[in-house]
Write an enzyme that holds these catalytic residues in place. Structure first.
Site, PDB file in Angstrom:
ATOM      1  NE  ARG A   1       1.760   0.580  -4.108  1.00  0.00           N
ATOM      2  CZ  ARG A   1       1.813   0.646  -2.852  1.00  0.00           C
ATOM      3  NH1 ARG A   1       1.093   1.123  -2.073  1.00  0.00           N
ATOM      4  NH2 ARG A   1       2.910  -0.147  -2.171  1.00  0.00           N
TER       5      ARG A   1
ATOM      6  NE  ARG B   1       5.243   3.627   0.679  1.00  0.00           N
ATOM      7  CZ  ARG B   1       4.226   2.526   0.757  1.00  0.00           C
ATOM      8  NH1 ARG B   1       4.341   1.991  -0.475  1.00  0.00           N
ATOM      9  NH2 ARG B   1       3.605   2.198   1.747  1.00  0.00           N
TER      10      ARG B   1
END
Lengths: 249, 208, 645
Positions: free
Chosen positions: C442, C337
């Site tokens: 994450r 991401r």
């Protein structure tokens, strides 16, 4: 564009409420319905008045917090849409929009558009679960579940517990909510074990909470933002009938 | 509600078959024989008691349900009411049912009471003297007001069935992708054809 | 002072098993006498409360929503990872561990991450047993899909609403315990302070949001599972109510706040449409399995699109820059991401953005629709496409989606050791509220995994380490001076907001704070911006206490007052984030410092200087927080430059 709003204002559960009119509300077509209320509230605060209390959280149609009836329809005019997903492009310039809280004797009004839906929690607590403790599970793939069945269970499980079904129902019945949970669990082998006692307990709890009886108007299905089918109600009726006929009580 | 309702639907069929004999051009012979049979046969008499019980049960349950639901809904509800999410008939079953209940009362006072206790002319059918209900009905159906009342009541019954027939199956837990459309279609047909034929009788008798 | 993470000794793969088997236990008859408070009932909180209740503790659970089912875990779309290797594609516990460590840019604790990977398999079993309707294949077995940053298919999902299904599972487990009486549920209650007695967390002050009454709740231990703090940016994918208050009040009472600057900017969100915007909506990362990200190469095409003379579909193939596929051929559109978000920012900063504001890139499904048919794409993403259409009024089956990064998740949180216990004994922190497992970034579908791992399979064991020392402690009394002081403190604080009687709304301060955070502590950060940002936040905070307007009183249902207390805490947190981001003069994961880049312009870590966890103690009298470091050691993986090329 400009709208006229008529919004239900009610101080608390003990006072009587009424519709209050807000003229010339400036609206952008790309706004969400709740963003429009934000704008009204900012204006009210600027005038040192109490803003309109309304329940909202995720603003993406999944938490189920929205509880408004817009022009007589829970979550407004769009199919399969929660209030937070409703955008102002679906309204016309100059239109009058009437905003009221979800109404039912089992959903007492807390303030303005905020209602108490804890009866739903209590229905789930009466049996809306599989009695498995943490750590007791077997391997996830040990029971294959036919895809169609799993999909049907998923569709029932997509209920967000908003209560639009109760708000839409002329009888304020909670059958769609309850049956969605009953169906979700009863369709899966994991939930089938307790299916009979579950349906009895949940239906009895639902009645005890004071929700109305189903007369199959189908309004719930039309207004459900997750488009949950009343097939679930039939499934629950069937299960309830079977369970109560076989019951020793 | 569903079981009593469906039972009453079957009664409608039986009743209609009897009534259609009014249209036989035999001076009321077939009809009067039928009416005589219905009032004197022991089995029919027992069944009729059951039927009255069913009607009462259906009405009382409906009444209690309407009362309960009114309470659940919390009195008068929304400032704006919508008709977009449910049919008119489904929302007004109690109203329609009340009309039908009153109609049944009037109807029984009108004809059934006459047949049971009334002083009607007698007719000889194959050596048996029977009450000439046919004659009494024929006279009544010459009054356009009575006919209008009957026709309106049949529309009410039709509307009640329009929602009630399919609804009964849903309540009994029968909802199936393949069969439910068939049941609903049949129910809609039933709710138009049966009350339609009932209504056609007085209209026909008025016009001829 | 170094912090002791209390990681058990032994080889990595045996640590948890061995530790779990040798941990101190609390006997059933003692469990009945021990009270535990759980604040927050999302995935971590609901699962922890349910499991602790099953074990026999007396649990009090709190949530500020009207029902536990509304917690923001519900909005997670894409899925949950587990090292099941059902797809036979070479997955294993070690690989999940390794991917997570690498994805977190080597800023997480090895032992915690390995434990997470180990229990991931149990989570799936547990959820299926609860009746979570995961997607299945035609043979009736569980289906998987891929997520960013990994090369195996290990993500379990339930259409685009995995979070909702998992939360309903945890909520039903919680409901079951509420029915048995082992959990007492307090809905519409917000924690406003932590009560510390003799250095141990012994209770909370909670406000009944309906009546405004401040309530004292005492217990032997307190568990916070109160989620992340992404709302400090005002515009984020978090729910409107998500806030940092519970964690921040614990921080004020002495708990360290770790790595606050690690924020995750999610690459695929619906772009901002106007000044009234109240939140941003995420489009699941799973879309990048089939969608291709691009911008037009030519500026004239960009201008034509912005002015509405042209649409994305009109741009010929050769004039499109599929920049992720170009820059990262090995992972293509499925890079992690942080990488995807920065690449989108780079493209838009270079003037290729495709909406009016120039802050959007395309996510295009045309090719896959042609290849697989619209029905297949609909089956995979139908609800996401519908959601997109509802919000934007555009049909993504016909025109490419427009997306832009938005704040989504916060890796930082309260510092916890291996037991998930903070530096305050008796205070445990689970889920997004702690800092533990994701390092500086994450991976997709790991938040649900971590929340449920903490709640079902870690905390219920590790809390026993502390509670086993408490079995001789009587019921904690709530009429002590500590509770009295905390309650008065809350009352004064709330009254202070009401007494300002200024003329600016709470919302306006929140928006302003969000802008400062986004501009100065957003996707790219530098020393000057952070220093200025800190000063701006201080000024804004001063202004807040002088000019805010909060209507109503304390003793009633007052949503504006609730919001004021939350924004006040965010105004402090924002400053700490600036301080932390300033301290960490390296680029790692979600934290990108413009001063620390490689020659190719990629993020550059500085392992020698910064391989530590920054655990901050609350501001001292001078208004500066104190830094405590937990050095990170990597015995099992080699620190490499993350490469997705």
């Amino acid at each position: 564009m400009k709208l006229t709003l008529k919004v239900w204002r009610q101080k608390n559960v003990n006072t009587k409420g009424s519709l209050e009119t807000y003229n010339n509300v400036d609206v952008d077509p790309d706004m969400s319905f709740l963003e429009m209320i934000d704008v009204v509230n900012e204006q009210l605060i600027a005038e040192k008045k109490e803003p309109i209390a309304f329940e909202h959280d995720c603003r993406e149609g999944i938490c189920g917090a929205c509880s408004m009836v817009i022009n007589g329809r829970p979550h407004g005019p769009q199919q399969g849409t929660t209030t937070c997903q409703l955008h102002m492009r679906h309204f016309k310039d100059g239109e009058t929009v009437v905003i009221e809280p979800f109404r039912s004797a089992s959903f007492p009004i807390i303030k303005d558009l905020v209602v108490d839906r804890s009866a739903f929690d209590r229905i789930i607590q009466s049996g809306g679960y599989v009695s498995v403790k943490t750590g007791q599970a077997q391997d996830a793939n040990s029971i294959p579940i036919e895809k169609g069945l799993a999909d049907t269970a998923f569709e029932a499980a997509s209920c967000i517990g908003c209560g639009a079904c109760v708000a839409a129902c002329p009888n304020a019945s909670a059958m769609l909510f309850t049956s969605a949970k009953v169906s979700h669990l009863a369709l899966l082998p994991q939930g089938e074990v307790e299916a009979e006692s579950r349906v009895m307990k949940m239906v009895d709890k639902m009645d005890e909470e004071g929700f109305g009886m189903c007369s199959n108007t189908g309004a719930c299905e039309v207004e459900c933002p997750k488009e949950i089918s009343i097939e679930n109600i039939a499934r629950m009726n069937r299960a309830y009938l079977k369970a109560s006929l076989g019951s020793e009580k | 509600m569903s079981l009593t309702g469906l039972f009453l639907c079957t009664f409608l069929i039986v009743h209609l078959i009897g009534n259609l004999q009014l249209l036989i051009n035999d001076g009321g012979k077939a009809f009067n024989a039928y009416a005589h049979f219905m009032s004197n046969n022991l089995f029919i008499q027992v069944t009729a008691k059951g039927l009255y019980a069913m009607i009462l049960l259906h009405a009382i349950k409906g009444f209690l349900m309407a009362l309960n639901n009114r309470k659940a809904a919390g009195g008068s509800r929304y400032a704006v009411s919508t008709s977009k999410n449910a049919s008119w008939t489904s929302r007004n079953m109690a109203l329609l049912g009340s009309w039908v209940f009153i109609f049944i009362g009037v109807h029984m006072a009108h004809f059934w009471r006459q047949m049971k206790w009334g002083e009607l002319n007698m007719m000889n059918i194959d050596g048996v003297m029977v009450k000439n209900l046919y004659e009494y009905i024929s006279v009544a159906y010459e009054n356009p007001l009575i006919v209008a009342f009957y026709v309106i009541s049949m529309i009410m019954i039709g509307a009640h069935l329009w929602h009630g027939f399919g609804s009964a199956f849903q309540t009994l837990g029968i909802n199936h992708k393949k069969y439910t459309p068939i049941i609903d279609g049949f129910g809609k047909g039933f709710s138009v054809i049966i009350p339609g034929l009932f209504a056609a009788i007085p209209v026909w008798m008025l016009l001829t | 002072m170094g912090l002791d993470a209390k990681v058990p000794p032994g080889p990595l793969e045996d640590k948890w098993t061995k530790y779990r088997s040798t941990m101190n236990l609390v006997a059933p008859n003692n469990k009945r006498r021990i009270d535990v408070i759980v604040v927050g009932t999302g995935l971590a909180g609901a699962s922890a409360a349910a499991t602790l209740g099953e074990l026999g503790y007396n649990v009090k659970a709190f949530c500020f929503h009207d029902s536990p089912r509304r917690a923001h875990s519900i909005a997670a779309q894409g899925g949950i990872n587990a090292a099941k290797n059902y797809q036979n594609d070479g997955d294993s516990v070690y690989r999940l561990f390794y991917d997570t460590i690498k994805g977190g840019d080597y800023r997480s604790r090895e032992a915690n991450v390995h434990r997470l990977a180990e229990v991931s398999v149990d989570i799936i079993d547990q959820c299926v047993a609860q009746g979570v309707p995961f997607a299945r294949e035609y043979g009736g077995l569980l289906a998987n899909r891929s997520f960013g940053g990994v090369q195996v298919s290990r993500t379990f999902y339930a259409s685009g609403q995995t979070g909702q299904q998992l939360l309903i599972g945890a909520y039903s487990a919680l409901s079951k315990q509420i029915a048995t009486g082992s959990v007492k549920m307090f809905n519409r209650h917000e924690m406003l302070d932590l009560v510390v007695v003799d250095g141990k967390a012994r209770g909370i002050i909670a406000r009944n949001l309906l009546t405004g009454k401040l309530e004292r709740h005492a217990a032997h231990a307190v568990v916070l599972a109160t989620g992340g703090y992404g709302n400090v940016f005002y515009l984020s994918t978090n729910a409107m109510g998500s806030n940092v208050t519970a964690a921040w009040q614990a921080h004020r009472r002495g708990a360290y706040f770790a790595n606050p600057c690690y924020t995750q900017i999610h690459p695929t969100c619906i772009p901002v449409s106007g000044h009234y915007q109240s939140k941003l909506t995420l489009m699941s990362e799973s879309l990048r399995n089939d969608g291709r990200v691009w911008v037009p190469k030519k500026k004239e095409d960009v201008m034509a699109i912005r002015e509405g003379r042209m649409t994305g579909g009109d741009v010929p193939e050769e004039d499109r820059d599929y920049y992720l596929e170009r820059r990262y051929p090995a992972f293509g559109n499925l890079v992690p991401r942080d990488v995807a978000s920065r690449a989108a920012k780079t493209a838009c900063d270079a003037g290729h953005g495709v909406n009016k504001a120039g802050l959007a890139v395309y996510l295009d499904f045309a090719e896959r629709i042609k290849e697989l048919g619209e029905d297949t794409i609909r089956a995979r993403y139908g609800n996401l496409f519908a959601m997109y259409e509802k919000i934007t009024g555009e049909n993504p089956y016909k025109t490419p989606m427009k997306i832009y990064p938005a704040v989504h998740y916060t890796m930082g949180g309260l510092w916890v050791d291996y037991n998930l216990e903070s530096n305050l004994p008796g205070l445990f922190v689970a889920g997004e509220a702690n800092f533990s497992d994701h390092g500086a970034n994450r991976l997709g579908a790991s938040a649900l995994m971590q929340g449920l791992a903490d709640g079902y399979f870690v905390l219920p064991y590790t809390i026993g380490q502390f509670l086993s020392t408490q079995i001789r402690v009587d019921k904690i009394k709530d009429d002590t001076k500590e509770f009295e002081e905390a309650e008065q403190n809350c009352r004064k604080r709330l009254q202070a907001f009401l007494d300002v009687k200024g003329d600016k709304s709470v919302e306006s301060y929140h928006r302003e704070l969000g802008l400062i955070m986004w501009d100065n502590c957003g996707m790219a950060r530098n020393e000057q911006g952070l220093t200025e940002g800190r000063a701006k936040i201080r000024a804004l905070r001063d202004d807040f206490y002088k000019n805010v307007f909060v209507p109503g009183t304390q003793e009633e249902f007052n949503p504006e007052l609730e919001k004021a207390a939350r924004v006040a805490d965010l105004l402090e947190l924002g400053e700490l984030m600036m301080v932390d981001a300033l301290d960490r003069a390296e680029s790692c994961g979600g934290h990108f410092r413009e001063e620390s880049v490689s020659e190719e312009g990629e993020a550059q870590r500085k392992d020698k200087e910064f391989t530590y966890v920054s655990a901050w103690e609350y501001f001292n009298q001078n208004g500066d927080p104190t830094l405590h470091k937990e050095e990170l050691t990597f015995d099992n993986v080699e620190l490499k430059t993350r490469s997705y090329k």
